[in-house]
Motif scaffolding. Structure first.
Motif, PDB file in Angstrom:
ATOM      1  N   TYR A  17       0.757  -1.103  -0.045  1.00 30.70           N
ATOM      2  CA  TYR A  17      -0.016   0.004  -0.017  1.00 30.70           C
ATOM      3  C   TYR A  17       0.938   1.298  -0.183  1.00 30.70           C
ATOM      4  CZ  TYR A  17       0.815   0.833   5.126  1.00 30.70           C
ATOM      5  OH  TYR A  17       1.207   1.136   6.191  1.00 30.70           O
ATOM      6  N   MET A  18       0.180   2.255  -0.391  1.00 30.98           N
ATOM      7  CA  MET A  18       0.806   3.758  -0.427  1.00 30.98           C
ATOM      8  C   MET A  18      -0.083   4.444   0.438  1.00 30.98           C
ATOM      9  SD  MET A  18       1.581   6.042  -3.388  1.00 30.98           S
ATOM     10  CE  MET A  18      -0.102   6.583  -3.731  1.00 30.98           C
ATOM     11  N   LEU A  19       0.528   5.447   1.251  1.00 28.36           N
ATOM     12  CA  LEU A  19      -0.272   6.475   2.028  1.00 28.36           C
ATOM     13  C   LEU A  19       0.322   7.851   1.743  1.00 28.36           C
ATOM     14  CD1 LEU A  19      -2.484   7.635   4.284  1.00 28.36           C
ATOM     15  CD2 LEU A  19      -0.321   6.918   5.753  1.00 28.36           C
ATOM     16  N   THR A  20      -0.502   8.767   1.220  1.00 29.59           N
ATOM     17  CA  THR A  20      -0.085  10.278   1.239  1.00 29.59           C
ATOM     18  C   THR A  20      -0.673  11.186   1.968  1.00 29.59           C
ATOM     19  OG1 THR A  20       0.191  11.976  -0.688  1.00 29.59           O
ATOM     20  CG2 THR A  20      -1.599  10.665  -1.261  1.00 29.59           C
ATOM     21  N   ARG A  21      -0.184  12.002   2.649  1.00 32.28           N
ATOM     22  CA  ARG A  21      -0.878  12.815   3.489  1.00 32.28           C
ATOM     23  C   ARG A  21      -0.856  14.563   2.989  1.00 32.28           C
ATOM     24  NH1 ARG A  21       1.552  10.910   9.228  1.00 32.28           N
ATOM     25  NH2 ARG A  21       0.662   8.708   9.148  1.00 32.28           N
ATOM     26  N   GLN A  22      -2.221  14.781   2.467  1.00 30.73           N
ATOM     27  CA  GLN A  22      -2.162  15.988   1.714  1.00 30.73           C
ATOM     28  C   GLN A  22      -2.780  17.064   2.964  1.00 30.73           C
ATOM     29  OE1 GLN A  22      -0.766  16.439  -1.238  1.00 30.73           O
ATOM     30  NE2 GLN A  22      -0.216  14.288  -0.995  1.00 30.73           N
ATOM     31  N   TRP A  26      -6.006  12.397   3.653  1.00 32.82           N
ATOM     32  CA  TRP A  26      -5.033  11.562   3.694  1.00 32.82           C
ATOM     33  C   TRP A  26      -5.753  10.486   2.659  1.00 32.82           C
ATOM     34  CZ3 TRP A  26      -3.057  10.370   9.136  1.00 32.82           C
ATOM     35  CH2 TRP A  26      -2.463  11.536   9.608  1.00 32.82           C
ATOM     36  N   LYS A  28      -5.160   6.719   1.096  1.00 30.46           N
ATOM     37  CA  LYS A  28      -4.433   5.398   1.263  1.00 30.46           C
ATOM     38  C   LYS A  28      -4.852   4.441   0.207  1.00 30.46           C
ATOM     39  CE  LYS A  28      -3.693   1.310   4.261  1.00 30.46           C
ATOM     40  NZ  LYS A  28      -4.194   0.865   5.745  1.00 30.46           N
ATOM     41  N   THR A  29      -3.827   3.689  -0.657  1.00 28.04           N
ATOM     42  CA  THR A  29      -4.362   2.904  -1.846  1.00 28.04           C
ATOM     43  C   THR A  29      -3.643   1.614  -1.409  1.00 28.04           C
ATOM     44  OG1 THR A  29      -2.714   3.530  -3.147  1.00 28.04           O
ATOM     45  CG2 THR A  29      -4.955   4.790  -3.498  1.00 28.04           C
ATOM     46  N   ASN A 154      13.709   6.305   8.069  1.00 19.84           N
ATOM     47  CA  ASN A 154      12.489   6.312   6.954  1.00 19.84           C
ATOM     48  C   ASN A 154      12.121   4.740   6.918  1.00 19.84           C
ATOM     49  OD1 ASN A 154      14.570   5.221   5.606  1.00 19.84           O
ATOM     50  ND2 ASN A 154      14.040   6.130   3.577  1.00 19.84           N
ATOM     51  N   LYS A 179       7.292  -0.738   6.667  1.00 18.99           N
ATOM     52  CA  LYS A 179       6.911   0.417   6.187  1.00 18.99           C
ATOM     53  C   LYS A 179       8.319   1.244   5.754  1.00 18.99           C
ATOM     54  CE  LYS A 179       2.440   1.480   8.126  1.00 18.99           C
ATOM     55  NZ  LYS A 179       1.807   2.465   8.833  1.00 18.99           N
ATOM     56  N   SER A 181       9.115   5.138   4.199  1.00 15.84           N
ATOM     57  CA  SER A 181       8.717   6.498   4.187  1.00 15.84           C
ATOM     58  C   SER A 181       9.517   7.062   2.921  1.00 15.84           C
ATOM     59  CB  SER A 181       8.659   7.221   5.329  1.00 15.84           C
ATOM     60  OG  SER A 181       7.917   6.816   6.306  1.00 15.84           O
TER      61      SER A 181
END
Length: 182
Positions: A17-22, A26, A28-29, A154, A179, A181
Protein backbone atom coordinates in the motif's frame (compact mmCIF):
# COMPACT_ATOMS: atom_id res chain seq x y z
CA UNK A 1 -29.33 -38.81 15.91
CA UNK A 2 -26.46 -36.33 15.96
CA UNK A 3 -24.96 -34.27 13.18
CA UNK A 4 -21.17 -34.10 13.25
CA UNK A 5 -19.54 -31.23 11.35
CA UNK A 6 -16.05 -29.78 11.11
CA UNK A 7 -14.66 -26.95 8.96
CA UNK A 8 -11.08 -25.71 8.63
CA UNK A 9 -9.46 -22.89 6.67
CA UNK A 10 -5.86 -21.85 6.10
CA UNK A 11 -5.12 -18.55 4.37
CA UNK A 12 -2.00 -16.70 3.21
CA UNK A 13 -1.94 -13.07 2.12
CA UNK A 14 0.21 -10.23 0.90
CA UNK A 15 -0.62 -6.53 0.60
CA UNK A 16 1.26 -3.49 -0.69
CA UNK A 17 0.00 0.00 0.00
CA UNK A 18 0.79 3.68 -0.34
CA UNK A 19 -0.32 6.51 1.96
CA UNK A 20 -0.08 10.17 0.99
CA UNK A 21 -0.86 12.91 3.52
CA UNK A 22 -2.17 16.05 1.85
CA UNK A 23 -3.40 19.27 3.50
CA UNK A 24 -7.13 18.36 3.45
CA UNK A 25 -7.20 14.56 3.13
CA UNK A 26 -5.01 11.52 3.53
CA UNK A 27 -5.35 8.89 0.78
CA UNK A 28 -4.31 5.28 1.23
CA UNK A 29 -4.38 2.85 -1.71
CA UNK A 30 -3.59 -0.84 -1.53
CA UNK A 31 -3.52 -3.96 -3.66
CA UNK A 32 -3.33 -7.50 -2.38
CA UNK A 33 -3.78 -11.23 -2.76
CA UNK A 34 -5.20 -13.92 -0.46
CA UNK A 35 -4.90 -17.65 -1.07
CA UNK A 36 -7.19 -19.92 0.96
CA UNK A 37 -7.67 -23.67 1.41
CA UNK A 38 -10.95 -24.87 2.92
CA UNK A 39 -12.01 -28.32 4.08
CA UNK A 40 -15.25 -29.54 5.58
CA UNK A 41 -16.72 -32.83 6.78
CA UNK A 42 -20.31 -33.51 7.78
CA UNK A 43 -21.90 -36.76 8.93
CA UNK A 44 -25.08 -38.20 10.42
CA UNK A 45 -23.89 -41.56 11.77
CA UNK A 46 -27.36 -42.89 12.62
CA UNK A 47 -28.31 -42.66 8.91
CA UNK A 48 -24.87 -43.74 7.67
CA UNK A 49 -24.46 -40.45 5.75
CA UNK A 50 -21.24 -38.48 5.37
CA UNK A 51 -19.66 -35.92 3.06
CA UNK A 52 -16.15 -34.44 2.78
CA UNK A 53 -15.04 -31.59 0.56
CA UNK A 54 -12.15 -29.23 -0.02
CA UNK A 55 -11.77 -26.05 -2.05
CA UNK A 56 -9.05 -23.58 -3.07
CA UNK A 57 -9.78 -19.90 -3.48
CA UNK A 58 -7.69 -16.93 -4.65
CA UNK A 59 -8.77 -13.35 -3.99
CA UNK A 60 -7.25 -10.27 -5.62
CA UNK A 61 -8.32 -6.93 -4.21
CA UNK A 62 -7.76 -3.20 -4.41
CA UNK A 63 -8.72 -0.63 -1.80
CA UNK A 64 -8.90 3.16 -1.54
CA UNK A 65 -9.35 4.82 1.87
CA UNK A 66 -9.88 8.56 2.38
CA UNK A 67 -9.01 9.87 5.87
CA UNK A 68 -9.74 13.33 7.21
CA UNK A 69 -6.46 15.26 7.52
CA UNK A 70 -7.92 16.89 10.62
CA UNK A 71 -8.55 14.79 13.70
CA UNK A 72 -11.37 15.48 16.14
CA UNK A 73 -10.11 14.91 19.71
CA UNK A 74 -7.79 12.26 18.29
CA UNK A 75 -10.43 10.57 16.10
CA UNK A 76 -9.93 10.67 12.33
CA UNK A 77 -13.04 9.85 10.19
CA UNK A 78 -12.52 7.63 7.14
CA UNK A 79 -14.44 6.14 4.23
CA UNK A 80 -13.50 4.03 1.26
CA UNK A 81 -14.20 1.07 -0.98
CA UNK A 82 -12.67 -2.37 -1.46
CA UNK A 83 -13.03 -4.05 -4.86
CA UNK A 84 -12.44 -7.80 -4.88
CA UNK A 85 -12.28 -10.67 -7.36
CA UNK A 86 -12.76 -14.05 -5.66
CA UNK A 87 -12.01 -17.16 -7.71
CA UNK A 88 -12.77 -20.67 -6.44
CA UNK A 89 -10.47 -22.66 -8.68
CA UNK A 90 -10.67 -26.18 -7.27
CA UNK A 91 -13.43 -28.13 -5.55
CA UNK A 92 -13.16 -31.80 -4.53
CA UNK A 93 -16.01 -33.69 -2.88
CA UNK A 94 -16.89 -37.22 -1.85
CA UNK A 95 -19.84 -38.78 -0.06
CA UNK A 96 -23.54 -38.14 0.12
CA UNK A 97 -24.83 -35.14 -1.87
CA UNK A 98 -27.52 -34.74 0.83
CA UNK A 99 -24.87 -33.31 3.16
CA UNK A 100 -22.92 -31.28 0.58
CA UNK A 101 -21.52 -27.95 1.76
CA UNK A 102 -19.06 -27.53 -1.11
CA UNK A 103 -18.90 -24.10 -2.76
CA UNK A 104 -19.46 -23.72 -6.48
CA UNK A 105 -16.41 -23.37 -8.69
CA UNK A 106 -16.14 -19.96 -10.39
CA UNK A 107 -15.37 -16.28 -9.93
CA UNK A 108 -17.27 -13.36 -8.43
CA UNK A 109 -16.59 -9.62 -8.23
CA UNK A 110 -17.75 -7.35 -5.43
CA UNK A 111 -17.32 -3.70 -4.41
CA UNK A 112 -17.72 -3.05 -0.66
CA UNK A 113 -17.93 0.57 0.53
CA UNK A 114 -17.15 1.26 4.19
CA UNK A 115 -16.97 4.02 6.79
CA UNK A 116 -15.14 4.19 10.08
CA UNK A 117 -12.75 5.99 12.35
CA UNK A 118 -9.04 5.85 13.21
CA UNK A 119 -7.49 6.80 16.54
CA UNK A 120 -3.73 7.25 16.98
CA UNK A 121 -2.81 6.97 20.64
CA UNK A 122 0.72 8.20 19.84
CA UNK A 123 3.32 7.89 17.06
CA UNK A 124 3.63 4.11 17.44
CA UNK A 125 0.16 2.79 18.48
CA UNK A 126 -3.11 3.14 16.51
CA UNK A 127 -6.58 1.61 16.28
CA UNK A 128 -9.04 1.57 13.37
CA UNK A 129 -12.62 0.35 13.09
CA UNK A 130 -14.77 0.07 9.96
CA UNK A 131 -18.27 -1.06 9.10
CA UNK A 132 -18.97 -2.53 5.66
CA UNK A 133 -21.54 -4.71 3.93
CA UNK A 134 -20.76 -7.90 2.03
CA UNK A 135 -22.95 -10.12 -0.14
CA UNK A 136 -22.05 -13.20 1.91
CA UNK A 137 -21.73 -11.87 5.46
CA UNK A 138 -24.08 -8.84 5.48
CA UNK A 139 -22.94 -6.08 7.88
CA UNK A 140 -19.34 -6.68 8.96
CA UNK A 141 -17.44 -4.86 11.69
CA UNK A 142 -13.66 -4.77 11.18
CA UNK A 143 -11.38 -3.76 14.06
CA UNK A 144 -7.57 -3.40 13.95
CA UNK A 145 -4.82 -2.48 16.38
CA UNK A 146 -1.32 -1.72 15.08
CA UNK A 147 2.04 -0.93 16.62
CA UNK A 148 5.14 0.26 14.76
CA UNK A 149 8.81 0.57 15.65
CA UNK A 150 11.36 2.65 13.74
CA UNK A 151 14.38 0.70 12.48
CA UNK A 152 15.90 3.63 10.52
CA UNK A 153 14.91 7.27 9.90
CA UNK A 154 12.46 6.25 7.16
CA UNK A 155 11.68 2.56 7.78
CA UNK A 156 9.42 0.90 10.32
CA UNK A 157 8.41 -2.60 11.36
CA UNK A 158 4.64 -2.75 11.91
CA UNK A 159 2.73 -5.48 13.74
CA UNK A 160 -1.05 -5.69 13.71
CA UNK A 161 -3.92 -7.72 15.01
CA UNK A 162 -7.57 -7.59 14.02
CA UNK A 163 -11.01 -9.01 14.64
CA UNK A 164 -13.86 -9.11 12.10
CA UNK A 165 -17.46 -10.03 12.89
CA UNK A 166 -20.43 -10.46 10.56
CA UNK A 167 -23.43 -12.71 9.98
CA UNK A 168 -22.09 -16.30 10.17
CA UNK A 169 -18.55 -14.91 10.02
CA UNK A 170 -15.84 -14.34 12.61
CA UNK A 171 -12.16 -13.89 11.79
CA UNK A 172 -8.99 -13.02 13.65
CA UNK A 173 -5.94 -11.65 11.85
CA UNK A 174 -2.28 -11.13 12.64
CA UNK A 175 0.01 -9.14 10.36
CA UNK A 176 3.63 -8.07 10.14
CA UNK A 177 5.07 -5.64 7.67
CA UNK A 178 7.81 -3.24 6.66
CA UNK A 179 6.92 0.44 6.08
CA UNK A 180 9.22 2.73 4.13
CA UNK A 181 8.66 6.51 3.98
CA UNK A 182 9.62 8.39 0.81
Amino acid sequence: NYVNAKSDQTAYAGTAYMLTRQEHVWVKTSIGWIGSNYSSTTSIPSFNLSNSNSAKQNNVYGDVTIYSAKDFKGFRPLFGVTVQNANISSVKESGSPLLSTAPEKGATNEARPYAGVRYDFNDWLGAETRVTHSQDFKTVSQNKLSVKKAITNNAYIELGTGFDRGSNYTAGTVSAGLKVSF
